[in-house]
Scaffold this active site. Structure first.
Site, short mmCIF file in Angstrom:
data_model
loop_
_atom_site.label_atom_id
_atom_site.label_comp_id
_atom_site.label_asym_id
_atom_site.label_seq_id
_atom_site.Cartn_x
_atom_site.Cartn_y
_atom_site.Cartn_z
N CYS A 106 0.83 -1.21 0.00
CA CYS A 106 0.00 0.00 0.00
C CYS A 106 0.87 1.27 0.00
O CYS A 106 1.47 1.58 -1.01
CB CYS A 106 -0.97 -0.02 1.18
SG CYS A 106 -2.38 1.08 0.95
N HIS A 158 -4.06 -4.89 0.04
CA HIS A 158 -3.70 -5.50 1.32
C HIS A 158 -3.72 -7.03 1.25
O HIS A 158 -4.80 -7.63 1.27
CB HIS A 158 -4.65 -5.01 2.41
CG HIS A 158 -4.42 -3.61 2.82
ND1 HIS A 158 -3.57 -3.27 3.84
CD2 HIS A 158 -4.89 -2.43 2.32
CE1 HIS A 158 -3.53 -1.94 3.97
NE2 HIS A 158 -4.32 -1.42 3.06
N GLU A 201 -3.02 -9.04 3.56
CA GLU A 201 -3.51 -9.61 4.83
C GLU A 201 -5.03 -9.56 4.93
O GLU A 201 -5.62 -10.17 5.82
CB GLU A 201 -2.88 -8.87 6.01
CG GLU A 201 -3.56 -7.59 6.42
CD GLU A 201 -3.39 -6.43 5.44
OE1 GLU A 201 -4.08 -5.41 5.59
OE2 GLU A 201 -2.55 -6.56 4.51
#
Length: 369
Positions: free
Chosen positions: A259, A344, A346
C-alpha cells in the site's frame, strides 16, 4: 435493530457547502475536521476504524446497517481508533455476535471519536464520487453552514502534513521472538494482521519507527524488509523515501512494499505518485496480474496511486492493474528481489485470494539466505 430517532442533531459540512444532517453518537466533539472518504465494504467496520491508513480522515460506510455485530477484543488493526470521525446510515444498538464485547457507540465513546448516524450516506457518497474527496467538519446543527464551509475550505488539508508520526511506533518492537526468519518492518502505519500473517509463517518481526535510518536497519541483519501501509501523501515522508532508496541501491535484501510502502518504493526509484479522485476503499476491487493472467479480488484503502508514465527509466515494471480504472496495483524490480502491491494481502475479501504474497516474499527471503 436501528436506533430510535431523537431530537439531538448534528451536521457534516463539506468544503463545497454541501451538508448532511444526522444524530450524534459515540463521543461528540464539535468541529471535528478531516478528509471525508467512503468505504464500500459490507463488514469490517472495526478493522476500518482501527486502520492507521485512515488517520486524518472522516470515514463513511456505503453499506447502510452498521454495528449489528458490535465490536470485540480481536479485530483491532492497531492500538486505537484511527479515524477522526465516523458517519453511517443506520446504527444498530442491539447487536448480536458470540464475540461481541461492546456496542459500536460505546466503542467510539471509549476512544473519544465522534459519530453521526441517520445520515443519507448514499447521497454523501454520490457527492464524493462526483466532486472527489474533500475536507469536512462534524459540527452542531445550529451553525451558519455557509460560514462553516468557508472556514473548512481555508483549513490546510490533512495530507498537507506528514501523518506518519501519528501512527508509527515510538521505538522498535519485536513480534514473535522465537521466529526463525529475521524480518524488519518499517512501520509507516502497519495493520496488525500483516504482523499476524508473518508470525503465522514463523517470522521474527522487528517493527521499527518510520524514521529509522538505513544504517540502523542494516544493523539488524535483516533477511527481508517490509514497508507497511499507512496514511497520507506518500511524497511527504521524504526521510522514509531516502532510506528505501538506499535499501534498493545499496543492498540485495528482499523487499516487499504494501500500500503506502508500494508508493514509497516507486518514489524511491524515481517515479511519481498522484492523488485519486475518490480513492480505493473497500473489499471488492478486481486486480489483474498481467504476468499470470489471474484476477484477484482485493481489499484496498488508499487515496494515491503510482504514475505509470513516470516508471520509464526506473528499474521497476508494473505487473498488476486495477480493472476498474487501470491504475497500477503492483510493481516488480527488474533485477532484484523487490516487489510491491497497492492492496492489502492480509485482508480477506476472497477470503484467501492474496495470502500467497507473503509466501512469495518469504520464498525470496529463503533464496537470499
Amino acid at each position: 435493530m436501528p436506533a430510535q430517532k431523537n431530537k439531538n442533531k448534528a451536521l457534516l459540512v463539506l468544503e463545497n457547502g454541501a451538508f448532511f444532517e444526522g444524530i450524534p453518537f459515540g463521543f461528540f466533539s464539535p468541529n471535528t475536521f478531516g478528509e471525508v472518504v467512503f468505504n464500500t465494504a459490507m463488514t469490517g467496520y472495526q478493522e476500518a476504524l482501527t486502520d492507521p491508513s485512515y488517520a486524518g480522515q472522516i470515514l463513511t460506510m456505503t453499506y447502510p446497517l452498521v454495528g449489528n455485530y458490535a465490536t470485540n477484543k480481536e479485530n483491532f488493526e492497531s492500538k486505537r481508533v484511527q479515524v477522526r470521525g465516523f458517519v453511517i446510515s443506520e446504527l444498530c444498538e442491539l447487536p448480536s455476535h458470540f464475540k461481541a464485547f461492546e456496542t459500536l457507540g460505546k466503542f467510539l465513546k471509549e476512544y473519544k471519536i465522534p459519530g453521526l448516524y441517520n445520515v443519507d450516506t448514499r447521497a454523501l457518497t454520490q457527492v464524493i464520487r462526483t466532486k472527489g474527496v474533500m475536507k469536512g467538519v462534524i459540527c452542531k446543527s445550529d451553525v451558519d453552514i455557509k460560514k462553516v464551509s468557508e472556514e473548512v475550505n481555508l483549513r490546510p488539508h490533512p495530507d498537507s502534513e506528514d501523518l506518519l508520526p501519528y501512527v508509527t511506533v515510538s521505538k522498535p518492537e519485536v513480534w514473535n521472538k522465537k521466529g526463525t526468519r529475521n524480518i524488519v518492518l518499517i512501520d509507516t502505519g502497519v495493520k496488525y494482521n500483516i504482523l499476524r500473517s508473518l508470525e503465522r509463517r514463523g517470522c521474527r518481526i522487528t517493527v521499527v519507527p518510520a524514521n529509522t535510518s538505513f544504517e540502523k536497519i542494516m544493523r539488524y541483519n535483516p533477511e527481508g524488509i517490509i514497508i507497511s501501509n499507512g496514511p497520507g501523501d506518500p511524497a511527504k515522508p521524504t526521510y522514509v523515501i531516502e532510506t528505501v532508496r538506499k535499501l534498493i541501491n545499496e543492498s540485495d535484501i528482499p523487499i516487499f512494499g504494501i500500500c503506502l510502502g508500494h508508493q514509497i518504493l516507486a518514489l524511491a526509484a524515481g517515479a511519481k505518485t498522484y492523488k485519486l479522485k475518490f480513492g480505493h476503499r473497500g473489499v471488492n476491487h478486481p486486480v489483474k496480474d498481467f504476468e499470470t493472467g489471474t484476477v484477484h479480488i482485493t481489499t484496498q484503502n488508499h487515496g494515491y496511486a503510482v504514475d505509470s508514465q513516470s516508471l520509464e527509466g526506473t528499474n521497476f515494471k508494473a505487473t498488476k492493474f486495477n480493472l476498474n480504472d487501470n491504475s497500477i496495483e503492483g510493481l516488480t524490480h527488474k533485477n532484484k528481489p523487490i516487489f510491491s502491491v497497492q492492496y492489502h494481502p492480509e485482508g480477506g475479501p476472497g477470503p484467501q485470494d492474496n495470502k500467497y504474497l507473503f509466501d512469495k516474499f518469504l520464498k525470496m527471503v529463503g533464496k537470499n539466505v
